[in-house]
Design a protein around this motif. Sequence first.
Motif, PDB file in Angstrom:
ATOM      1  N   SER A  73       0.555   9.985  -4.329  1.00 20.44           N
ATOM      2  CA  SER A  73      -0.306   9.211  -3.677  1.00 20.44           C
ATOM      3  C   SER A  73      -1.994   9.491  -4.059  1.00 20.44           C
ATOM      4  CB  SER A  73      -0.338   9.581  -2.114  1.00 20.44           C
ATOM      5  OG  SER A  73       0.984   9.005  -1.730  1.00 20.44           O
TER       6      SER A  73
ATOM      7  N   TYR B  97       2.059   0.266  -5.897  1.00 19.36           N
ATOM      8  CA  TYR B  97       2.111   1.242  -4.781  1.00 19.36           C
ATOM      9  C   TYR B  97       1.885   0.267  -3.257  1.00 19.36           C
ATOM     10  CZ  TYR B  97       1.567   5.941  -6.995  1.00 19.36           C
ATOM     11  OH  TYR B  97       1.831   6.792  -7.952  1.00 19.36           O
ATOM     12  N   TYR B  98       1.999   1.155  -2.087  1.00 17.28           N
ATOM     13  CA  TYR B  98       1.528   0.457  -1.025  1.00 17.28           C
ATOM     14  C   TYR B  98       0.080   0.686  -0.605  1.00 17.28           C
ATOM     15  CZ  TYR B  98       6.386  -0.242   0.144  1.00 17.28           C
ATOM     16  OH  TYR B  98       8.047  -0.454   0.086  1.00 17.28           O
TER      17      TYR B  98
ATOM     18  N   LEU C 192       1.370   5.823  -2.348  1.00 16.70           N
ATOM     19  CA  LEU C 192       0.422   5.139  -1.472  1.00 16.70           C
ATOM     20  C   LEU C 192      -0.994   5.217  -2.201  1.00 16.70           C
ATOM     21  CD1 LEU C 192       1.311   6.690   1.745  1.00 16.70           C
ATOM     22  CD2 LEU C 192       2.356   4.590   0.955  1.00 16.70           C
TER      23      LEU C 192
END
Length: 274
Positions: free
Chosen positions: A76, A100-101, A147
């Motif tokens: 992340s 990614y989110y 993320l």
Amino acid sequence: MEKASVSHMSTRLTLPNRTSTFPQFKHPTSFITFPNPTPLRLRRLNCSAPDGAVPSSSLAVKKKAAEVSPELKGTSIFLVGMKSSLKTSLGKLLADALRYYYFDSDSLVEEAVGGALAAKSFRESDTKGFYESETEVLKQLSSMGRLVVCVGNGAVTSSTNLALLRYGISLWIDVPLDFVARDVIEDQSQFAPSEISISGSYPELKDELGALYDKHRDGYATADATISVQKVASRLDCDKLDEITREDLALEALREIEKLTRVKKMMEEAARPF
């Protein structure tokens, strides 16, 4: 209004597969949904590409992201620095390019305590409690992968939060205060009254933002790398900072991420027994 507390953060963030329509934040009585990062078509200010055409700079970002992804391995990315629309747009672009989110930690806290108005009241009446709530959010986010997270100033105000950022790669997005001031004028809810006053003149606003920047500078500087708008402009020989696009910053961020993953790989290989 009932005072918000850290107990609101006792739930878990859950993310479905990327093929699902929405990642979800699980609330005790409901599900709060956040849209997947949407593809962004961002062009240079002087770009003359026809409508519907994808600028070459966007393709360059996607190409670099594809090169970086294998070594990144789903780690992340946390973006620290003064809150600004440029930082937010960069985060969304990186998330889209890396598949990614994207999340904003302050927005998650807002949802958890009952919405923007409740969060505003909470932060004004209990700034420490608001930052503690952000810690709870960071604990959950840091346990996940894939993320891109824009974090608030609370993420750099305590050793606990700084330690949580070490679970990923942290980047300081160093944006000129003029950019931040323009954002504040357009959206006065970005900062709590306890942080800055928006009733004064533009020079007074700049001074207050400068003081806030200085207050958190040491925390920002603990990031793994710095993405400076001014340095990118200098390297690209841009006369005006406004000429720097989010694609320019995204490419710089991906290059820094690539360097960091290479160093990590070298250290891991050096630590292996013969």
